[in-house]
Enzyme design. Sequence first.
Site, short mmCIF file in Angstrom:
data_model
loop_
_atom_site.label_atom_id
_atom_site.label_comp_id
_atom_site.label_asym_id
_atom_site.label_seq_id
_atom_site.Cartn_x
_atom_site.Cartn_y
_atom_site.Cartn_z
N TYR A 1 -12.70 -1.32 -3.93
CA TYR A 1 -13.10 -1.56 -2.61
C TYR A 1 -14.54 -1.31 -2.46
O TYR A 1 -15.22 -1.10 -1.50
CB TYR A 1 -12.37 -0.66 -1.47
CG TYR A 1 -11.09 -1.35 -1.35
CD1 TYR A 1 -10.77 -1.99 -0.29
CD2 TYR A 1 -9.90 -0.10 -1.55
CE1 TYR A 1 -9.52 -2.39 0.00
CE2 TYR A 1 -8.70 -0.67 -1.18
CZ TYR A 1 -8.52 -1.78 -0.35
OH TYR A 1 -7.21 -2.02 0.05
N HIS B 1 -2.23 -5.52 1.49
CA HIS B 1 -3.44 -5.89 1.38
C HIS B 1 -3.16 -7.69 0.93
O HIS B 1 -2.38 -8.04 0.59
CB HIS B 1 -4.21 -5.35 0.11
CG HIS B 1 -5.40 -6.39 -0.21
ND1 HIS B 1 -6.52 -6.10 0.22
CD2 HIS B 1 -5.52 -7.22 -1.33
CE1 HIS B 1 -7.63 -6.76 -0.21
NE2 HIS B 1 -6.84 -7.51 -1.25
N ASN C 1 -2.01 0.18 6.71
CA ASN C 1 -1.51 -0.98 7.27
C ASN C 1 -0.72 -1.95 6.30
O ASN C 1 -0.60 -3.21 6.51
CB ASN C 1 -2.78 -1.85 7.75
CG ASN C 1 -3.79 -2.21 6.75
OD1 ASN C 1 -3.62 -1.82 5.60
ND2 ASN C 1 -4.51 -2.85 7.07
N GLU D 1 -9.68 -10.26 -7.48
CA GLU D 1 -8.84 -8.95 -7.23
C GLU D 1 -7.33 -9.17 -8.27
O GLU D 1 -6.98 -7.93 -8.66
CB GLU D 1 -8.30 -8.92 -5.87
CG GLU D 1 -9.29 -8.65 -4.88
CD GLU D 1 -9.03 -8.88 -3.33
OE1 GLU D 1 -10.08 -8.51 -2.62
OE2 GLU D 1 -7.99 -9.39 -3.10
N LYS E 1 0.73 -1.36 -0.29
CA LYS E 1 -0.10 -0.06 0.01
C LYS E 1 0.85 1.23 0.09
O LYS E 1 2.10 1.21 0.32
CB LYS E 1 -0.98 -0.12 1.10
CG LYS E 1 -2.06 -1.16 1.08
CD LYS E 1 -3.08 -1.11 2.21
CE LYS E 1 -3.75 -2.28 2.22
NZ LYS E 1 -4.84 -2.02 3.32
P1 GDP Z 1 -8.33 -6.51 5.85
O1 GDP Z 1 -8.94 -7.66 5.28
O2 GDP Z 1 -7.35 -7.05 6.79
O3 GDP Z 1 -7.36 -5.56 4.79
O4 GDP Z 1 -9.33 -5.63 6.41
P2 GDP Z 1 -10.93 -5.20 5.87
O5 GDP Z 1 -11.21 -5.88 4.56
O6 GDP Z 1 -11.67 -5.04 7.11
O7 GDP Z 1 -10.61 -3.79 5.57
C1 GDP Z 1 -10.03 -3.19 4.37
C2 GDP Z 1 -9.09 -2.13 4.48
O8 GDP Z 1 -9.73 -1.00 4.97
C3 GDP Z 1 -7.80 -2.50 5.47
O9 GDP Z 1 -6.72 -3.04 5.29
C4 GDP Z 1 -7.62 -1.06 6.03
O10 GDP Z 1 -6.62 -0.27 5.06
C5 GDP Z 1 -8.92 -0.03 5.85
N1 GDP Z 1 -9.92 -0.26 7.25
C6 GDP Z 1 -10.27 -1.32 8.08
N2 GDP Z 1 -10.70 -1.09 9.03
C7 GDP Z 1 -10.60 0.25 9.16
C8 GDP Z 1 -10.94 1.20 10.10
O11 GDP Z 1 -11.72 1.28 11.03
N3 GDP Z 1 -10.69 2.67 9.83
C9 GDP Z 1 -10.12 2.90 8.64
N4 GDP Z 1 -9.66 4.32 8.54
N5 GDP Z 1 -9.49 2.08 7.68
C10 GDP Z 1 -9.95 0.82 7.94
#
Ligand code: GDP
Length: 141
Positions: free
Chosen positions: A51, A117, A114, A128, A11
């Site tokens: 997304y 991905h 973070n 994807e 990222k």
């Molecule tokens: P992943 O599968 O671990 O990547 O997590 P998710 O699918 O739940 O979320 C997708 C992406 O959205 C994450 O990798 C983060 O970059 C972002 N994200 C997830 N939760 C949060 C949140 O609570 N706040 C913000 N600002 N970004 C989030």
Amino acid sequence: MSTKRTFTMIKPDAFGAGNAGAILKMIEEAGFKLVAMKITRLAGDAAGKFYAVHHERPFYKDLCAYMSSGPIIAAILEKDNAVADFRKLIGATNPADAAEGTIRKLYATSIEANAVHGSDSDENAAIEGNFFFSELEKVGV
Ligand code: GDP
């Protein structure tokens, strides 16, 4: 046997901080082979499309702005049990909760920024990967 492929992005935070090489080294040392890889940018509405499944979530707009804020590396990876093993290698979404030694523990700066991905299912890994790469670009191993 589960699929042998998953999809990842390094990222904008990790790419911008110069951590792409170190992260790719961890990925290769964990046994993943690179099937396809490119430096690109989720310009325009590309992040929104990628997304789209998250569009109801409160952080969707911020996430799209962040993901289009700079270059990324997109890659397809191959390994037995690729999806689950890669999720283990990257660690929990929030780096505060990520296990020691995981990519997010080492390189993520926040729950949003973070570092990497990783696809969450075989089906999404294929969707994807196809978002970024044509069949011709998937060299395989
Ligand atoms: P992943 O599968 O671990 O990547 O997590 P998710 O699918 O739940 O979320 C997708 C992406 O959205 C994450 O990798 C983060 O970059 C972002 N994200 C997830 N939760 C949060 C949140 O609570 N706040 C913000 N600002 N970004 C989030």
